[in-house]
Design a protein around this motif. Sequence first.
Motif, PDB file in Angstrom:
ATOM      1  N   SER A 172      66.128  47.986 -84.627  1.00 36.23           N
ATOM      2  CA  SER A 172      64.861  48.489 -85.149  1.00 36.23           C
ATOM      3  C   SER A 172      64.232  49.360 -84.068  1.00 36.23           C
ATOM      4  O   SER A 172      64.569  49.239 -82.891  1.00 36.23           O
ATOM      5  CB  SER A 172      63.909  47.354 -85.540  1.00 36.23           C
ATOM      6  N   MET A 173      63.311  50.236 -84.477  1.00 39.44           N
ATOM      7  CA  MET A 173      62.681  51.108 -83.490  1.00 39.44           C
ATOM      8  C   MET A 173      61.417  51.719 -84.094  1.00 39.44           C
ATOM      9  O   MET A 173      61.322  51.917 -85.306  1.00 39.44           O
ATOM     10  CB  MET A 173      63.648  52.223 -83.061  1.00 39.44           C
ATOM     11  N   ILE A 174      60.452  52.038 -83.207  1.00 42.16           N
ATOM     12  CA  ILE A 174      59.208  52.671 -83.625  1.00 42.16           C
ATOM     13  C   ILE A 174      58.643  53.454 -82.444  1.00 42.16           C
ATOM     14  O   ILE A 174      58.861  53.100 -81.280  1.00 42.16           O
ATOM     15  CB  ILE A 174      58.199  51.618 -84.141  1.00 42.16           C
ATOM     16  N   ASP A 175      57.913  54.495 -82.749  1.00 39.24           N
ATOM     17  CA  ASP A 175      57.191  55.280 -81.750  1.00 39.24           C
ATOM     18  C   ASP A 175      55.865  54.586 -81.466  1.00 39.24           C
ATOM     19  O   ASP A 175      55.167  54.159 -82.381  1.00 39.24           O
ATOM     20  CB  ASP A 175      56.982  56.693 -82.328  1.00 39.24           C
TER      21      ASP A 175
ATOM     22  N   ARG B  77      62.185  50.056 -89.090  1.00 40.29           N
ATOM     23  CA  ARG B  77      61.394  48.980 -88.500  1.00 40.29           C
ATOM     24  C   ARG B  77      61.858  47.596 -88.947  1.00 40.29           C
ATOM     25  O   ARG B  77      61.367  46.598 -88.427  1.00 40.29           O
ATOM     26  CB  ARG B  77      59.921  49.149 -88.895  1.00 40.29           C
ATOM     27  N   SER B  78      62.764  47.551 -89.888  1.00 37.76           N
ATOM     28  CA  SER B  78      63.029  46.283 -90.583  1.00 37.76           C
ATOM     29  C   SER B  78      64.306  45.570 -90.173  1.00 37.76           C
ATOM     30  O   SER B  78      64.704  44.600 -90.824  1.00 37.76           O
ATOM     31  CB  SER B  78      63.070  46.540 -92.096  1.00 37.76           C
ATOM     32  N   GLY B  79      64.964  46.019 -89.076  1.00 32.19           N
ATOM     33  CA  GLY B  79      66.252  45.431 -88.749  1.00 32.19           C
ATOM     34  C   GLY B  79      66.257  44.416 -87.629  1.00 32.19           C
ATOM     35  O   GLY B  79      67.314  43.878 -87.280  1.00 32.19           O
ATOM     36  N   ALA B  80      65.108  44.114 -87.018  1.00 34.81           N
ATOM     37  CA  ALA B  80      65.078  43.158 -85.904  1.00 34.81           C
ATOM     38  C   ALA B  80      65.444  41.763 -86.376  1.00 34.81           C
ATOM     39  O   ALA B  80      65.029  41.330 -87.464  1.00 34.81           O
ATOM     40  CB  ALA B  80      63.700  43.144 -85.252  1.00 34.81           C
ATOM     41  N   ARG B  81      66.181  41.043 -85.556  1.00 39.10           N
ATOM     42  CA  ARG B  81      66.615  39.696 -85.894  1.00 39.10           C
ATOM     43  C   ARG B  81      66.362  38.753 -84.724  1.00 39.10           C
ATOM     44  O   ARG B  81      66.411  39.165 -83.566  1.00 39.10           O
ATOM     45  CB  ARG B  81      68.113  39.687 -86.249  1.00 39.10           C
ATOM     46  N   PRO B  82      66.099  37.456 -84.984  1.00 37.00           N
ATOM     47  CA  PRO B  82      65.904  36.497 -83.887  1.00 37.00           C
ATOM     48  C   PRO B  82      67.068  36.556 -82.900  1.00 37.00           C
ATOM     49  O   PRO B  82      68.238  36.625 -83.294  1.00 37.00           O
ATOM     50  CB  PRO B  82      65.838  35.151 -84.608  1.00 37.00           C
ATOM     51  N   GLY B  83      66.733  36.537 -81.631  1.00 38.48           N
ATOM     52  CA  GLY B  83      67.738  36.640 -80.581  1.00 38.48           C
ATOM     53  C   GLY B  83      67.858  38.032 -80.003  1.00 38.48           C
ATOM     54  O   GLY B  83      68.394  38.200 -78.899  1.00 38.48           O
TER      55      GLY B  83
ATOM     56  N   GLY C 215      59.647  33.650 -86.807  1.00 38.28           N
ATOM     57  CA  GLY C 215      58.199  33.526 -86.910  1.00 38.28           C
ATOM     58  C   GLY C 215      57.564  34.815 -87.373  1.00 38.28           C
ATOM     59  O   GLY C 215      58.187  35.582 -88.110  1.00 38.28           O
ATOM     60  N   SER C 216      56.360  35.089 -86.903  1.00 36.07           N
ATOM     61  CA  SER C 216      55.663  36.295 -87.331  1.00 36.07           C
ATOM     62  C   SER C 216      54.717  36.772 -86.225  1.00 36.07           C
ATOM     63  O   SER C 216      54.289  35.978 -85.376  1.00 36.07           O
ATOM     64  CB  SER C 216      54.877  36.055 -88.616  1.00 36.07           C
ATOM     65  N   GLY C 217      54.392  38.034 -86.239  1.00 37.83           N
ATOM     66  CA  GLY C 217      53.414  38.589 -85.325  1.00 37.83           C
ATOM     67  C   GLY C 217      53.971  38.952 -83.962  1.00 37.83           C
ATOM     68  O   GLY C 217      55.181  38.937 -83.737  1.00 37.83           O
ATOM     69  N   VAL C 218      53.068  39.274 -83.044  1.00 38.78           N
ATOM     70  CA  VAL C 218      53.417  39.672 -81.685  1.00 38.78           C
ATOM     71  C   VAL C 218      52.662  38.790 -80.708  1.00 38.78           C
ATOM     72  O   VAL C 218      51.461  38.533 -80.872  1.00 38.78           O
ATOM     73  CB  VAL C 218      53.052  41.152 -81.437  1.00 38.78           C
ATOM     74  N   ARG C 219      53.349  38.325 -79.683  1.00 37.15           N
ATOM     75  CA  ARG C 219      52.722  37.531 -78.641  1.00 37.15           C
ATOM     76  C   ARG C 219      52.970  38.166 -77.290  1.00 37.15           C
ATOM     77  O   ARG C 219      54.000  38.806 -77.073  1.00 37.15           O
ATOM     78  CB  ARG C 219      53.259  36.101 -78.636  1.00 37.15           C
ATOM     79  N   ALA C 220      52.021  37.995 -76.380  1.00 34.33           N
ATOM     80  CA  ALA C 220      52.164  38.431 -75.005  1.00 34.33           C
ATOM     81  C   ALA C 220      52.140  37.200 -74.123  1.00 34.33           C
ATOM     82  O   ALA C 220      51.173  36.427 -74.165  1.00 34.33           O
ATOM     83  CB  ALA C 220      51.041  39.390 -74.615  1.00 34.33           C
ATOM     84  N   ASP C 221      53.225  36.982 -73.378  1.00 33.29           N
ATOM     85  CA  ASP C 221      53.356  35.778 -72.548  1.00 33.29           C
ATOM     86  C   ASP C 221      53.148  34.516 -73.373  1.00 33.29           C
ATOM     87  O   ASP C 221      52.424  33.586 -72.987  1.00 33.29           O
ATOM     88  CB  ASP C 221      52.372  35.827 -71.378  1.00 33.29           C
TER      89      ASP C 221
ATOM     90  N   THR D  25      56.347  42.723 -88.747  1.00 35.49           N
ATOM     91  CA  THR D  25      56.038  42.563 -90.171  1.00 35.49           C
ATOM     92  C   THR D  25      57.200  43.010 -91.044  1.00 35.49           C
ATOM     93  O   THR D  25      57.603  42.309 -91.982  1.00 35.49           O
ATOM     94  CB  THR D  25      54.775  43.363 -90.523  1.00 35.49           C
ATOM     95  N   ALA D  26      57.748  44.192 -90.742  1.00 29.94           N
ATOM     96  CA  ALA D  26      58.830  44.727 -91.580  1.00 29.94           C
ATOM     97  C   ALA D  26      60.091  43.885 -91.468  1.00 29.94           C
ATOM     98  O   ALA D  26      60.857  43.769 -92.439  1.00 29.94           O
ATOM     99  CB  ALA D  26      59.117  46.171 -91.177  1.00 29.94           C
ATOM    100  N   SER D  27      60.332  43.288 -90.290  1.00 31.67           N
ATOM    101  CA  SER D  27      61.553  42.513 -90.077  1.00 31.67           C
ATOM    102  C   SER D  27      61.386  41.031 -90.363  1.00 31.67           C
ATOM    103  O   SER D  27      62.381  40.286 -90.412  1.00 31.67           O
ATOM    104  CB  SER D  27      62.024  42.683 -88.618  1.00 31.67           C
ATOM    105  N   GLY D  28      60.131  40.571 -90.510  1.00 30.58           N
ATOM    106  CA  GLY D  28      59.895  39.152 -90.755  1.00 30.58           C
ATOM    107  C   GLY D  28      60.225  38.291 -89.557  1.00 30.58           C
ATOM    108  O   GLY D  28      60.809  37.198 -89.693  1.00 30.58           O
TER     109      GLY D  28
END
Length: 334
Positions: free
Chosen positions: A231-234, A162-168, A314-320, A248-251
Amino acid sequence: MSHLSAERREAVITIAELGEFGLIAAIAELLPASPRPLLGVGDDAAVISAPDRRVVATTDLLIEGRHFRRDWSGPVDIGVKAAAQNLADVAAMGATPTGLLVGLAAPGDLPASWALDLVRGLVAECERAGAPVAGGDVTGADTVMLGITALGDLGGAAPVTRSGARPGDMLAVAGRLGWSAAGLALLQAGPGSRPDGPPAPPGLAALIAAHRRPQPPYPAGPQAARHGATSMIDISDGLVQDAGHIATASGVRLDIDTAALPATQPLRAAAAWLGADWRDWALTGGEDHALVATFPAGAALPDGWIPIGRVHAGSGVRADSQPHAGPGGWSHFR
C-alpha cells in the motif's frame, strides 16, 4: 509598446492588457520541447502517449489565501508547489508522471510577469519529475486559482493502492517529514515571511524553502512498487492522517515508532528556536509530499526508504503504541 523588449513588456503590463491569447502565446513560449506529449499546446486538447493502456490521473484545486499566500511565496514557488502536490499523487500509485494540465484563473490586474513566473515554476518542477506541461486553460477571476491535473503511466505494473496493507507488514517513508510544517511555523513567527524579506535565523532557511517548494521523491513511488509495496499514499495532510487512510482502506492498525522518524538538524534547530516539538511537525505536518508505504515483512526496502513502524490487526494509527492525541493533520473543513 512594440518598441519595448519582450522582458520589459512582461514586467510592466497586466494579463488583461496582454489578453487571453497573448497570455497563452507567452506561456507556450516558456514550455520546452518534449517528446512526451504527442501533441502539446496549440490545439483543442493535448495528446499524451499511454504505453500501458491505463492512465493514472489526479487533480487538485489551489486557491489564493487558502493554499498559498503571495506575500509569503513568489510565483515560481507557487508553481513548483502546485506541480509537486499533483505529481506526488501519481508517484504514490507507483506510476511515473507523464504530463500536467494547468488551469489558471486570475484577476485582470495581475502582472503578466507574475503569471509567467508561475509557469516557470510549474515547468521547473515538471522537468524534475520528467513530465511536461502538456496544456491547460486561462480565465478571469477575483483571485488567483489553479486547477492542476497530473497524469501517469504504470509501466505494466499494478497500481499500489491504499487498501493492500496486511498485519505483519513494515511501515516505511521516503522523503522529508515535517520540513514544510516547520517552514510554515517559521513564516508565522516572522523571519523570512516575505520572499524578499529579512533572512531566517542561520540554518533554518532550508525549512522555509521546503514549505515554499516541496521536493517529493518521485522515483521512490515506482521503486516501492517494484519492491512489492502492499500500500502507499502521498503525505499531503500529515503522516498520522494520511497513514490513517491506509489503515481505514486496509482494515488494519498502523503503529509508528517516533524514535525511527528522521530527525534532521534543521528540524531540531527550528523546534528549539520556536519552543516546539519536531515530532509534532513530523507526525502531523503536511505538504512535504513524502511517501508512506507498507512492505511485506522481511522485504528489502529500496534506497531512500526508512522503516518507521509496523502493521497490526485492528484499526487506526498509533504513535509509540498510543492513539495520537489531537488532529492528525490538515483538514479543509475543520
